[in-house]
Design an enzyme around this catalytic site. Structure first.
Site, PDB file in Angstrom:
ATOM      1  N   GLU A  41       3.879  19.761  35.962  1.00  0.00           N
ATOM      2  CA  GLU A  41       3.933  19.043  37.256  1.00  0.00           C
ATOM      3  C   GLU A  41       2.963  19.774  38.422  1.00  0.00           C
ATOM      4  O   GLU A  41       1.938  19.713  38.271  1.00  0.00           O
ATOM      5  CB  GLU A  41       5.239  18.488  37.547  1.00  0.00           C
ATOM      6  CG  GLU A  41       5.912  17.706  36.590  1.00  0.00           C
ATOM      7  CD  GLU A  41       5.496  16.199  36.482  1.00  0.00           C
ATOM      8  OE1 GLU A  41       4.405  15.872  37.126  1.00  0.00           O
ATOM      9  OE2 GLU A  41       5.863  15.578  35.848  1.00  0.00           O
ATOM     10  N   HIS A 100       0.703  17.378  37.050  1.00  0.00           N
ATOM     11  CA  HIS A 100       1.029  16.010  37.570  1.00  0.00           C
ATOM     12  C   HIS A 100      -0.460  15.486  37.081  1.00  0.00           C
ATOM     13  O   HIS A 100      -1.359  15.589  37.492  1.00  0.00           O
ATOM     14  CB  HIS A 100       1.326  16.057  38.903  1.00  0.00           C
ATOM     15  CG  HIS A 100       1.894  15.034  39.573  1.00  0.00           C
ATOM     16  ND1 HIS A 100       3.033  14.600  38.955  1.00  0.00           N
ATOM     17  CD2 HIS A 100       1.557  13.971  40.386  1.00  0.00           C
ATOM     18  CE1 HIS A 100       3.617  13.540  39.508  1.00  0.00           C
ATOM     19  NE2 HIS A 100       2.746  13.032  40.563  1.00  0.00           N
ATOM     20  N   SER A 128       4.805   8.947  39.002  1.00  0.00           N
ATOM     21  CA  SER A 128       5.016   9.651  40.057  1.00  0.00           C
ATOM     22  C   SER A 128       5.882   8.620  40.942  1.00  0.00           C
ATOM     23  O   SER A 128       6.939   7.959  40.676  1.00  0.00           O
ATOM     24  CB  SER A 128       3.685   9.819  40.583  1.00  0.00           C
ATOM     25  OG  SER A 128       3.915  10.682  41.794  1.00  0.00           O
TER      26      SER A 128
END
Length: 436
Positions: free
Chosen positions: A298, A354, A183
């Site tokens: 994600e 994510h 990230s």
């Protein structure tokens, strides 16, 4: 059963613990605490310890306030001033490759002390892991008069210098350093790779769900003006330094909107990032092999195949598109670029969202918080395969699938599908969507 273990390093004597054949040294300061006159200043290297340093407890974290009340990753906040620290997990061996890990958290939060970043499986497989803490939010990425920009990145550069000087004492090879992150951490990996300042500090790079993120300096100044007004202080070094980091972090999280979440982060135009990462990648880091990828969904849980094909999702525009763009920028790179896509859908979170790939990369499916995020029976064989690929790459191996150059049909390792399809995933160079 554990016992103390002592290392004599250039930084001084460091005392850690050995547990089940793994040595841990937690919270070792690599820089002076960024407090008082050192706040909003370039990091200052920590001098050698005058006394043995007790590295048996987690180090302080820059995070004082988590990104939200509930986060996918367990992200403990640890009080203290010495937030610029590293934690080393190492096998009882010498000359091992080194993985330097940069946590995520939107440049605002996150914790290197997360149990999802436990390096025990890497130590089992002969890799030394170093988890790095750096400044976050206003303290790490403010744009202010008389303040160096990109302080968070400057912290990481100094941490890499510490690793190069000291890691041999912990069993690592200073000439085999892989910098990796997820990230915001993955974005900073790409930033470091694109920076002239990163040259020679690491030999390989891995970016998980990183993206090509930078924030315009004018936008940062505008946001800090609004933050100062909200807190009743001038948006200056002195004004913001009068506020405790916790107050600033709460203020940032309260002030940012759902439509404007990237309010602070790396800025372009200084000696660290003279040009945007997408441009810098075509010039710098060409001799550094890069592995990068994203999850299938994600921030688009319960992913719709039609929306994925159209490339209109947040996943595609912010994360997956960065993969072919990066590969295209590095098309002439001698070292090569390899792509992956994580497609295993978590039954607990409704997709390959994510962060769900992290316990697989670290092979820590038994870590706290994993059942809540991945369900009761995440596939151990998938973790074994992903982790083995990463260990091989960190150790100097060449990925078994082909290089990517940013074109339709680029090969990509696909995790979470039948083995027969595993090396035939394709990235659309426009949207980054999976074309399979």
């Amino acid at each position: 059963m554990s016992s103390t273990v002592t290392v004599q390093a250039p930084a001084g004597t460091v005392v850690g613990r050995r547990q089940q054949g793994v040595r841990r040294f937690l919270g070792i300061p690599y820089a002076e605490a960024p407090t008082g006159p050192r706040r909003f200043a370039a990091p200052v290297p920590r001098g050698p310890f005058a006394q043995p340093y007790d590295a048996t407890l987690p180090g302080a974290t820059a995070q004082r306030v988590p990104l939200s009340a509930v986060t996918t990753i367990p992200e403990p906040s640890v009080p203290g001033d010495d937030i610029l620290n590293v934690s080393v997990t190492a096998p009882d061996a010498v000359g091992c490759p080194v993985l330097v890990w940069i946590h995520g958290g939107g440049f605002l939060a996150g914790s290197p002390a997360s149990p999802w970043y436990d390096g025990r499986a890497f130590a089992r497989d002969g890799v030394v892991t170093v988890a790095v803490g750096h400044r976050l939010g206003v303290d790490g990425f403010a744009v202010l008069d008389d303040v160096p920009t990109n302080l968070g990145l400057r912290d990481l550069l100094l941490a890499l210098d510490w690793v190069r000087r000291n890691i041999a004492a912990f069993g690592g090879d200073p000439d085999r350093i892989t910098v990796a992150g997820q990230s915001a951490g993955g974005a900073m990996v790409l930033g470091l790779l694109s920076s002239p300042a990163g040259r020679g500090r690491f030999q390989r790079a891995v970016s998980l769900s990183g993206g090509l993120f930078e924030v315009e300096a004018a936008r940062v100044r505008d946001f800090l003006a609004r933050l100062g007004e909200r807190l009743g202080v001038p948006p200056t070094r002195a004004g913001l330094a009068a506020c405790a980091p916790e107050l600033l972090q709460r203020g940032v999280l309260d002030l940012r909107s759902d439509d404007d979440v990237l309010v602070l982060g790396p800025v372009v135009g200084d000696d660290i990032l003279p040009v945007p990462p997408a441009e810098g990648l075509a010039v710098h880091g060409q001799d550094v092999p890069l592995l990068l990828g994203a999850t299938g969904d994600e921030f688009d849980g319960h992913g719709d195949r039609r929306a994925r094909a159209a490339g209109t999702r947040i996943t595609d525009t912010l994360f997956r598109s960065a993969c072919p763009r990066t590969a295209a920028a590095r098309r002439e790179a001698s070292a090569g670029t390899w792509l992956y896509s994580f497609e295993w859908p978590s039954p607990a979170l409704g997709g390959a969202v994510h962060c769900v790939d992290l316990p697989f990369f670290f092979d820590v499916l038994d870590a706290p918080g994993v059942p809540e995020a991945l369900g009761p029976n995440p596939p151990a064989e998938l973790a074994a395969r992903m982790h083995a690929d990463l260990v091989d790459f960190v150790g100097g191996g060449t990925p078994a699938w082909g290089r990517a150059v940013g074109r339709l049909g680029d090969p990509a390792r696909t995790y979470g599908r039948p083995l027969a399809a595993d090396t035939r995933g394709e990235y659309d160079p426009v949207t980054g969507g999976d074309a399979c």
